[in-house]
Structures are given as C-alpha cells and as structure tokens.
Write a protein that holds these residues in place. Structure first.
Motif, PDB file in Angstrom:
ATOM      1  N   ARG A  71       0.868  -1.003   0.023  1.00  0.00           N
ATOM      2  CA  ARG A  71      -0.161  -0.025  -0.067  1.00  0.00           C
ATOM      3  C   ARG A  71       0.913   1.416   0.181  1.00  0.00           C
ATOM      4  N   ASN A  72       0.464   2.212  -0.864  1.00  0.00           N
ATOM      5  CA  ASN A  72       1.006   3.650  -0.785  1.00  0.00           C
ATOM      6  C   ASN A  72       2.613   3.444  -0.747  1.00  0.00           C
ATOM      7  N   GLU A  73       3.311   3.940   0.266  1.00  0.00           N
ATOM      8  CA  GLU A  73       4.771   3.848   0.395  1.00  0.00           C
ATOM      9  C   GLU A  73       5.148   2.712   1.226  1.00  0.00           C
ATOM     10  N   PHE A  74       4.250   1.661   1.560  1.00  0.00           N
ATOM     11  CA  PHE A  74       4.795   0.545   2.361  1.00  0.00           C
ATOM     12  C   PHE A  74       4.539  -0.713   1.829  1.00  0.00           C
TER      13      PHE A  74
ATOM     14  N   GLY B  33      11.160   1.538  -4.052  1.00  0.00           N
ATOM     15  CA  GLY B  33      10.831   2.989  -3.321  1.00  0.00           C
ATOM     16  C   GLY B  33       9.843   2.891  -2.113  1.00  0.00           C
ATOM     17  N   LYS B  34       9.582   1.638  -1.668  1.00  0.00           N
ATOM     18  CA  LYS B  34       8.678   1.554  -0.584  1.00  0.00           C
ATOM     19  C   LYS B  34       9.637   0.926   0.651  1.00  0.00           C
TER      20      LYS B  34
END
Length: 133
Positions: A30-33, A71-72
């Motif tokens: 999810r998103n940045e994770f 990038g996460k």
C-alpha cells in the motif's frame, strides 16, 4: 511451478534466514509501505527428537525493518513458533537471529547502514529513513 517461482522471488528479496525458517502468510502493498507477514515453519528445534517437543502456537508478532523495495519501506511482521517440551511443559522457541543486536532492523540492512568505520550511525540520523512503523 508457481510455488517454485514464488520461492525463487522470495529468495531474491528476503534475507536467507527468513526464507529458510518462515512461510509468507500475506503481503500488504500500500502507498509507500510493503508489509510482509510471516509465520515460522514447523521445524523441530535442534537436539530434540520427535515426541520430545510439540508445536504450541505462536508468539506475538514482532516487526523488523528491511531493505526498501521499489521505493517503498518494507516491514517484516514475524510470528515465532512456540514449542512445548514433553512431559515438562516448558515453552521454548528455536534460536533464529533475525535482527542486528540492539535493533529492529534485519542483519543485512543494518550491515548496509553501517558507516565506513563499522558503527551504526546515531539512530536519529536514520530514523526517518529506516524506522517507519
């Protein structure tokens, strides 16, 4: 075939001690994770014969930060398997070293973060980059 490819991918992304000792239960991207949930495999502790110990559930989940991916920020959510000795009823876990001493960071990630002199940088310098949960 699909299981073999997933295992091969896991070996490319996760630390060796994780792949060898844990099963991936789920992944939340999810998103940045990226959160990876793992349960310890049912591998009997060394030095104990069959019938001397039996599985007895899992410990509470422990979280460890690992290398970022795509990038996460990556967090491993690990449940260790508890074992019960027979007939004493003593609870135990297998000795698996996941984190660098005194951290919640996987050994490989901690080695990567070490400064050239071999010491971990002061934690506040890397906290916003590594300690995301």
């Amino acid at each position: 075939m699909e299981t073999d490819m997933m295992t091969m991918l896991a070996k490319c992304v996760l630390p060796e001690e994780i792949v060898d000792n844990f099963d991936i239960v789920s992944i939340d991207n999810r998103n940045e994770f990226i959160d990876i949930y793992l349960d310890e495999k049912e591998i009997r502790p060394e030095g104990h014969k069959e019938g001397e110990v039996r599985p007895n559930g899992f410990t509470e989940t422990a979280e460890f930060n690992d290398f970022p991916a795509r990038g996460k920020k990556v967090t491993l959510h690990i449940r260790r398997r508890r074992w019960l000795t027979v007939p004493e009823g003593k609870s135990m876990t297998r000795p698996i070293k996941i984190a660098a001493d005194g951290t919640r960071i996987t050994k490989g990630f901690a080695d990567f973060l070490k400064e050239p002199d071999g010491y971990m940088p002061y934690i506040s310098q890397v906290a916003d980059k590594t300690l995301w949960h």
